[in-house]
Design an enzyme around this catalytic site. Structure first.
Site, mmCIF file in Angstrom:
data_model
loop_
_atom_site.group_PDB
_atom_site.id
_atom_site.type_symbol
_atom_site.label_atom_id
_atom_site.label_comp_id
_atom_site.label_asym_id
_atom_site.label_seq_id
_atom_site.Cartn_x
_atom_site.Cartn_y
_atom_site.Cartn_z
ATOM 1 C CB SER A 102 -0.873 0.002 1.263
ATOM 2 O OG SER A 102 -1.548 1.241 1.425
ATOM 3 C CE1 TYR B 247 -4.247 -2.044 5.282
ATOM 4 C CE2 TYR B 247 -3.466 0.162 4.754
ATOM 5 C CZ TYR B 247 -3.921 -1.073 4.348
ATOM 6 O OH TYR B 247 -4.044 -1.350 3.006
#
Length: 245
Positions: free
Chosen positions: A143, A156
């Site tokens: 990501s 995350y």
């Protein structure tokens, strides 16, 4: 469409929605044989049927990436059926946004188990098969959160930083296996639909509605990495909306 010699056996985790499903459709259309894994077997069945109806080749199998034996079985069945595993796309992921002082420890552990441990399980399952052949390609979906930290996303981000790091470590250890890490920015998916602090998740959904690129754009980046000729390793691809800061 690839020729028979270019056709690859591609395992995709988290294939029931979002980037995983889009990647399955794109690679199936490219002529690769895709092997789809996820927990939602009904969605996998529908997806695989659609790929075959469009002239592609697809198998599917229920998969829990947090369970090493489930991942080994996923890779093992594909290897037994097709004689090789050319590519794995470690895509399965969850994102439960909240501040650390909310102490949503179960969700922290779920992100660690799916995002990081699930990627490690995928690597562990295919690495011996690829090493034995002297060829293979491991694609890890990270990501843009592997490159920055935002409030409510600390855990995350930590898992995606870790995915980036282990991908780089594996790349440095490998001479005959290609390693790519693909890092998407805001992408239309179901990541913000479950768990997390409701306000934080709603804010992420609102931002995604304004900015997000389609999952097919990330699938195109993965297809690009896979399509490189032998000896060329697209190690890192970052893809984000032009308007994302």
């Amino acid at each position: 469409m690839n020729t028979t010699s270019d056709r690859k056996i591609v395992l995709i985790t988290g294939a029931s929605s979002g980037i995983g499903a889009a990647t399955a459709r794109r690679l199936g259309a490219d002529g690769h044989h895709v092997v789809l894994g996820a927990r939602r077997l009904d969605r996998l069945t529908t997806l695989a049927d659609g790929i075959r109806a469009a002239g592609g080749r697809a198998d599917h199998q229920e998969l829990d990436v947090t369970d090493l034996e489930s991942v080994r079985a996923f890779a093992g069945v594909a290897h037994e059926r097709h004689g090789r595993v050319d590519v794995i796309v470690n895509n399965a992921g969850v994102m439960a946004l909240s501040t650390l002082d909310a102490r949503r420890v179960d969700e922290w552990n779920q992100m660690i188990d799916v995002n990081l441990r699930g990627t490690l399980h995928g690597i562990a399952a295919v690495l011996p098969l690829m090493k034995a052949r002297g060829a293979g390609h491991i694609v890890n979906v990270a990501s843009t959160s592997a490159h920055r930290v935002d409030p409510t996303a600390a855990v995350y981000c930590a898992t995606k930083y870790a995915v980036w790091a282990l991908s780089e470590g594996l790349r440095q250890e490998s001479r005959d296996i290609r390693v790519s890490v693909v890092s998407p920015g805001f992408t239309r998916s179901e990541l913000t639909d479950r768990g997390g602090d409701p306000e934080a998740q709603a804010a992420a959904r609102a931002a995604a509605e304004q900015l997000a690129i389609p999952a097919s754009a990330v699938a195109d980046a993965i297809a690009y990495a896979i399509a490189q000729p032998d000896g060329v390793d697209a190690n890192e691809v970052i893809i984000r909306p032009t308007a994302q800061g």
